[in-house]
Every structure is written in C-alpha cells, then in structure tokens.
Design an enzyme around this catalytic site. Sequence first.
Site, short mmCIF file in Angstrom:
data_model
loop_
_atom_site.label_atom_id
_atom_site.label_comp_id
_atom_site.label_asym_id
_atom_site.label_seq_id
_atom_site.Cartn_x
_atom_site.Cartn_y
_atom_site.Cartn_z
N ASN A 55 0.84 -1.20 0.00
CA ASN A 55 0.00 0.00 0.00
C ASN A 55 0.88 1.25 0.00
OD1 ASN A 55 -1.04 -2.33 1.66
ND2 ASN A 55 -2.94 -1.25 1.25
N HIS A 87 11.30 -6.00 -1.29
CA HIS A 87 10.24 -6.32 -2.26
C HIS A 87 9.14 -5.25 -2.22
CE1 HIS A 87 7.65 -9.20 -4.55
NE2 HIS A 87 6.69 -8.56 -3.91
N GLU A 88 8.64 -4.98 -1.03
CA GLU A 88 7.52 -4.02 -0.95
C GLU A 88 8.00 -2.62 -1.33
OE1 GLU A 88 4.83 -5.55 -0.81
OE2 GLU A 88 5.60 -7.42 0.07
#
Length: 652
Positions: A55, A87-88
């Site tokens: 998000n 990764h995020e």
Amino acid sequence: LEIYAVEKDIPKCRIAMDALKHSMQWDEEHYGRPYDLDNYMIVATSQFNMGAMENKGLNIFNTSCVLADEEYTTDAAIMRVQSVIAHEYFHNWTGNRITCRDWFQLCLKEGLTVFRDQSFSEDLQSAAVQRIDDVAVLKAHQFPEDSGPLSHPPRPDHFVEINNFYTATVYEKGAEINRMMSTLLGKEKFRKGTDEYFSRHDGQAVTVEDWVAALTAGSGIDLSAFLTWYNQPGTPKLEAKGQYDAAAQTYRLSLKQSLKAHPKYPNLKAVPIPVALALFNAESGEQLTLNSSALVENAVQDGVYLFDAESVDIEFSGVVAKPVVSLLRNFSAPVDLEFNYSDEELAFLMQHETSGFNQWQAAQTLLERILLDGHGAEIYVQAMKNTLPELIQKDPLLASRLFDVPSEGYLGSRIDAGYSPAAIQEKRNALLETLARELGAFCKETFLALDPDLQKEFSQAMGVRALKNIMLGMMARQGDAQAFELAYAQYQATGNMSERLGALRVLVWNDAPQAQAALADFYKRFNDEALALDQWFMVQAAHPKASAETVQYLTSHPDYDLTTPNRIRAVSGGLNANPVNTWSFGVQHFIGLAKYLDEKNPIVGSRLLQALSRWYTLAEPQRSQVKAELEALKPQVKSKNVSETLNSMLNV
Ligand code: ASP
Ligand code: ZN
C-alpha cells in the site's frame, strides 16, 4: 521512515529499518528510481494472510517479515525480512507508480519485483547461495505446481478468484522470465530497457506486452518471443546430448526442447531458452575458451547460447582434450534439464566449477541420481571430502548447501504415478545413513573446530551456524553418543536463535533424552514471543515420526489459534515437511482445515488445501482413499477460493 509495531517489539525493528534504507539506496543505484513521498511507513501486524502488502506510503506487513533479532529470529528468517522489506519498497515503482491494467497482469508487477528483490539479496550475502536458495524454492514449489492440476501460465487467462493466483508460478516463474531477459541483454542494455519502461509508463496501468515492448525499444534487442513464456503453462524439458570427436577436436552439443501436452493449451510453442554453458578440460580442470563454429546462427556470447528452436546442434571447434560440459549455469532458464552426465562428470563439476551455484547444481543432480537410480554415493562422498576443507574456510554458507539432500517432497513431485511416500522416505534415509557413516568423523572434527563468533561478516557467521547444525544432525544419525550432549550444550549456551533452534531440532527429531527438557525450556523462554513460539509448534509438527496424536496435541494447545495464519502455517507447514505424514493423518488435517477456513479465511484455506494437490500420483489404495475424501469435501465448501482450488485439483 517509520515502522509501527507493538511497543515490546520496537527494538526488533532495527534490521528492517536498515534494510529499508538500503533498499532505497539500491533502487536509486541499480534502477535510477528515487522515492517520491516525504515519508514511508510500515506497520507490523501479527495476523496477516500474506507476507506483506505494498500500500502506497503505508505498507502493511506480517510481523514475520518485519521483526528480526538474532535472539528470536533465525538467520533464514532475517534474510527473509530483508528481502520482503526490499520487495515491498521496490513495488513503489514496479506495482504502484506503474501498475497492472487488470488482474491477469499480476505477474507483471510480482515477477519483476521478485526478480528485483532477488538481485538485491544477492548483494547481501553469498550471491551463489542466494541463487541456490531461489532455485531450490522454484524447484520445490513451482515445478510441482506446473506439472499438476493447478498448473497455469505465469499470466493466467482465466480465474474465478484472483487470490488463488498468488502462486509460485506468478511470482517465481515470473521472476525467472525477467531474469532470462536480463541475462540475455546484459546489465547495460537491461538498464536501458527498464529506463524506457519507467519513462514510457510512469503513472499508467499497463500489460506484460507493454513491459516487453519497452525492454525491446530501450535495449534495441527484440524480446517479443519471450511473451510465449508468459502465456503457456508447463516446465519445458531441455534434452541435451554431447559428443566429442578427438580426431577433429570438436565437441558437438545437441539441444532439444519439449513440453508435456496440456489439455487446455493445445498449441504449445517452443520458447527462447538462454543456455549458459562452459566447457572444462577434463584432465586439468581448467575452463576452455569457447569457440563455436559457423554452424551456429545465435552465436554463443559470454557463454550464453540463445536456444529458440525445437532442436539444434552446436559445434565447438579447437577442443584439444575431452571436455566436461557444464550446462544451464546459474540456472539460466526455468527448465528441466536432462543430460547424460556420468557420475564422475558430476563429481568433477562439484569440484572444478568456478561458480558456487553450479557446484551445488552438480551435487543436486548427483544426489537425485543416487536416490532415484541407486548409484553414485561413493563418488559423491569422495567429491565432498575433496571440496569441503577449502570451501568451509572460503564460503561456509556455500559449503553447507552442498549437504542439501533433495527433500522427500521434491523427490515425490518428480513421480507422476504409483508414488509411494514411504518408499521415498526409506531410500532417502538410507542415503542419509550412508553419508553420516562416511562423513561422520569429518563432521565431528568440523563441528568442534568451527566457531561462528570468530566470523566478522554476518553471511560467514550464518554459514558457520548452518554447517554446525548439519554436523550435529550427522553425528546424531551416526549414533555418536556425544551428539546429544553437544546439541544440548549448544542449545543452552547460545543467545542466537539459529543455534538454539538447530540444536532443538536435532534433539527433538531424534527423540534425545534431553528433548522434552529443551522443549519445555523453549516454551518458557518464548511463550510471549509469537514468532518464536511458531517455531516451537513447527519443530514438533515436523517430527518425522509425528502422529495424529501430535497434531491433536498441538492443535488443541491453548496457544494454537485459528485466527492467526502464522500459527496455522507453523503446524501445517511442519506437518507437510514429511510427505509420509501428509499422506496419512495429514489428509484429515488439511481437509478439516479447508472446511473450517472455507468460511473464516478462504484465502488461507484454499492455500493449505493445495498440500494435497498431487493426490492423483499416489499408489493405490491411497490414491482412491484421498480422492474419496476430496470428493466428500466438495459439497461442503462454499467460498470461491476453496471451490476453485478443489475443482481444479479433482479435474485431472
Ligand atoms: N502484493 C503483495 C506482495 O506480493 C501480496 C498481497 O497482495 O498481499 O507483495
Ligand atoms: Zn509483491
């Protein structure tokens, strides 16, 4: 940069915070991507289905992918925290600034972002070992998925519930496709391609075609043939044959690719396969300079040959002595390689390959052969004895991976019919006995000589810890009377979770006299630390001789909690580490969970049910028994998630 966690866990956020800073720097350096907002926040939650979610500006994370501290967290879990943080963060560009036009394009953002986080992790530790671990995951999860009823293209063309498609194929095979294109282009051209992608599509919602077109335009090299990889299922088989002509001093390599027929995809096409290869002088062990003849159109560049036909012959000239060929170096394509290596050639590659990944790959091939064909054990042991002493000093982590014996689950997944989990277990145990007998003395010496505290680098210390735990396991298997005492001493003396858990495993899985005391101690120390307590559940569930009673005990324990996915996965994942158990009392366990979670948490229910997806390969009467249980589940489930998975599983 802010990380939110419950108060007592704040000190365990240091590693994640450092990884976040490092990721930001890495993405600027490697992809020219800066961050775009004033702040970046991460919130850690203890009940979460996935690893994490990107998000924008406020990532939601599973605590298991944020909290890290050597007292509570294993080395492997620390590595995972760093890779998920990266990764995020990388999703900010590949996922958020540029997103997917529709859900079918999921692998556009996931495959690319996994490729990016894998490359990031290669810079954190031994790059060879990172590649080994990524390939091991691919082979253990994606290959079986792709050969069974849940097989689908990296870009699926239909789905009932997209949550069922957060799969190894979308993520890991998706990453491999990007890796192949990057291997082919080389660093500079790949960067030109990604620059083009970011400048063309910033702020847009795009498709896999857009990605490949931008890479093509930026690099000047047509990659459109790679689209086939995205659109069809199945692991291509790559058959290779080699022939040396001493008189002509030529070596001829014949390559052939094929895909197993798929009922839903009748028009499977050949795919472009980058084959990284090298020839070694069989006598001196030296790598030869490649000289491919005019026969070859796609010349071998930097040792990578682009094989994009159904079959081809490549001829190498000026090969003065009989060579040993090393194929698919660094696992240059996600294919199933078949090559008639002799046992001696594999042992040769274990010792002389210049890349650690390829040494491991040779060891894996040899071990699989010992397990499935029954020959080669002595040669493997000798190669280990020749290789290890030096390697342990140089790269202990890589040395530890050379002991990887293919898991029972992986070996089972290579069998398409008449599969007997017990027979595989027996063979594998026999090999482990042989290795313990042959390498036992060496293992004890090594165990006593190694000290992780003497290592300066985390990666080296991690390697030493991994090795010591393997050695303990070998000594216990060999029946060394001192093994349990040494394990118990390690358990008590350390403040490091990898050492503590490694010792606990050896004690518990071998029913050592100290096992219960150690388990009780572990519970007392960590019953307030959810992630560590997950390990306590996992160790017991993964006991090779676990039984229906073990599972009953664990799932009715006051700390077992069906609203916490991590806890469910600890027990189910542990149980599933032993296929003999999965396919006996495990069947009830997984079906019962799927039924319960169908209503409460269908995403996780659907996932867990997949543990039974290869039921149709079992030998009778197990096959029919499991089938009947799955059929009986069908009218009892309602969620789209579980029904879709169950229908696909039964549709073989
Ligand atoms: N997009 C997430 C990830 O792979 C997974 C999720 O959707 O929760 O990072
Ligand atoms: Zn992702």
